[in-house]
Scaffold this motif. Sequence first.
Motif, PDB file in Angstrom:
ATOM      1  N   GLN A   1      -4.185  -5.367  -2.234  1.00 45.34           N
ATOM      2  CA  GLN A   1      -5.653  -5.894  -2.770  1.00 45.34           C
ATOM      3  C   GLN A   1      -5.691  -6.863  -2.594  1.00 45.34           C
ATOM      4  O   GLN A   1      -6.286  -7.836  -1.630  1.00 45.34           O
TER       5      GLN A   1
ATOM      6  N   LYS B   1     -10.345  -0.502   1.806  1.00 45.31           N
ATOM      7  CA  LYS B   1      -9.343   0.777   1.493  1.00 45.31           C
ATOM      8  C   LYS B   1      -8.461   0.628   0.488  1.00 45.31           C
ATOM      9  O   LYS B   1      -8.127   1.266  -0.657  1.00 45.31           O
ATOM     10  N   ALA B   2      -7.739  -0.316   0.120  1.00 45.27           N
ATOM     11  CA  ALA B   2      -6.364  -0.758  -1.143  1.00 45.27           C
ATOM     12  C   ALA B   2      -7.675  -0.651  -2.213  1.00 45.27           C
ATOM     13  O   ALA B   2      -7.405  -0.922  -3.035  1.00 45.27           O
TER      14      ALA B   2
ATOM     15  N   ARG C   1       0.523  -1.201   0.443  1.00 46.34           N
ATOM     16  CA  ARG C   1      -0.089  -0.003  -0.259  1.00 46.34           C
ATOM     17  C   ARG C   1       0.756   1.561  -0.360  1.00 46.34           C
ATOM     18  O   ARG C   1       0.531   2.487  -0.664  1.00 46.34           O
TER      19      ARG C   1
ATOM     20  N   ASP D   1      -0.902  -1.337  -5.423  1.00 50.94           N
ATOM     21  CA  ASP D   1      -2.421  -1.864  -5.427  1.00 50.94           C
ATOM     22  C   ASP D   1      -2.790  -3.361  -5.254  1.00 50.94           C
ATOM     23  O   ASP D   1      -3.297  -3.755  -4.914  1.00 50.94           O
TER      24      ASP D   1
ATOM     25  N   SER E   1     -10.154   0.476  -2.577  1.00 51.45           N
ATOM     26  CA  SER E   1     -10.913   2.868  -2.900  1.00 51.45           C
ATOM     27  C   SER E   1     -10.184   3.407  -4.153  1.00 51.45           C
ATOM     28  O   SER E   1     -10.037   4.478  -4.692  1.00 51.45           O
ATOM     29  N   VAL E   2      -8.745   2.455  -3.702  1.00 48.97           N
ATOM     30  CA  VAL E   2      -7.651   3.107  -4.672  1.00 48.97           C
ATOM     31  C   VAL E   2      -7.283   2.779  -5.842  1.00 48.97           C
ATOM     32  O   VAL E   2      -7.503   1.609  -6.004  1.00 48.97           O
TER      33      VAL E   2
ATOM     34  N   SER F   1     -11.693  -3.299   6.850  1.00 49.58           N
ATOM     35  CA  SER F   1     -11.808  -2.405   6.569  1.00 49.58           C
ATOM     36  C   SER F   1     -10.470  -1.886   5.939  1.00 49.58           C
ATOM     37  O   SER F   1     -10.200  -1.306   4.552  1.00 49.58           O
ATOM     38  N   GLU F   2      -9.136  -2.530   6.129  1.00 51.50           N
ATOM     39  CA  GLU F   2      -7.800  -1.944   4.744  1.00 51.50           C
ATOM     40  C   GLU F   2      -7.641  -2.822   3.944  1.00 51.50           C
ATOM     41  O   GLU F   2      -7.974  -1.911   2.264  1.00 51.50           O
TER      42      GLU F   2
END
Length: 177
Positions: free
Chosen positions: A147, A169-170, A138, A143, A172-173, A165-166
């Motif tokens: 992911q 976040k990954a 990350r 990415d 969403s990038v 959660s992580e």
Amino acid sequence: MSHFREAIARACELARERQKTNPKDGEALLALTLAAGMESDAESILQKRHLAGLKSMKKANGYAKELLAQYPDATDAYVATGIANYVIGSQSGGTRFALWFGGIHGDKKLGMEQVARTVENGRYLRPFAKIILALAARREKQDILAQRLFRELTKQYPDNEQFASEYAKAMSVPSGD
């Protein structure tokens, strides 16, 4: 922290006792590697004693290298060498230069490759290595790798909300391995 320090000291004491009967005891070297690594984490992260943390990291790295020289298939030890390489390699140029004089060297790319060896073949530390590698990926904008690793951790540990959660976040990038 006092109980933690006592446990680390006891683990080192037991490992050194084993080394008296067998100086090449791989389990003793792994225990020393892990103890020094945990001590480094505690000093750097919890106590904000970064120089002390680097010294413990160097010690863990030394034990790991010794273990790998004797037992090349002890791939769990690569997590220690990998973290050391990645953390030192991530420092600013001036800090890396100063550390170089203290015999501390690092390379981010090599560090990630070493941690990946534990992810692929580790016996005890595979999940931990997967977390470390995912976080490094990350940070390095890898990415797709992040992911994949967070998706695997989420599947393996469905009750752990932090992995989910992580992973979110990954995801969403925008991907850009």
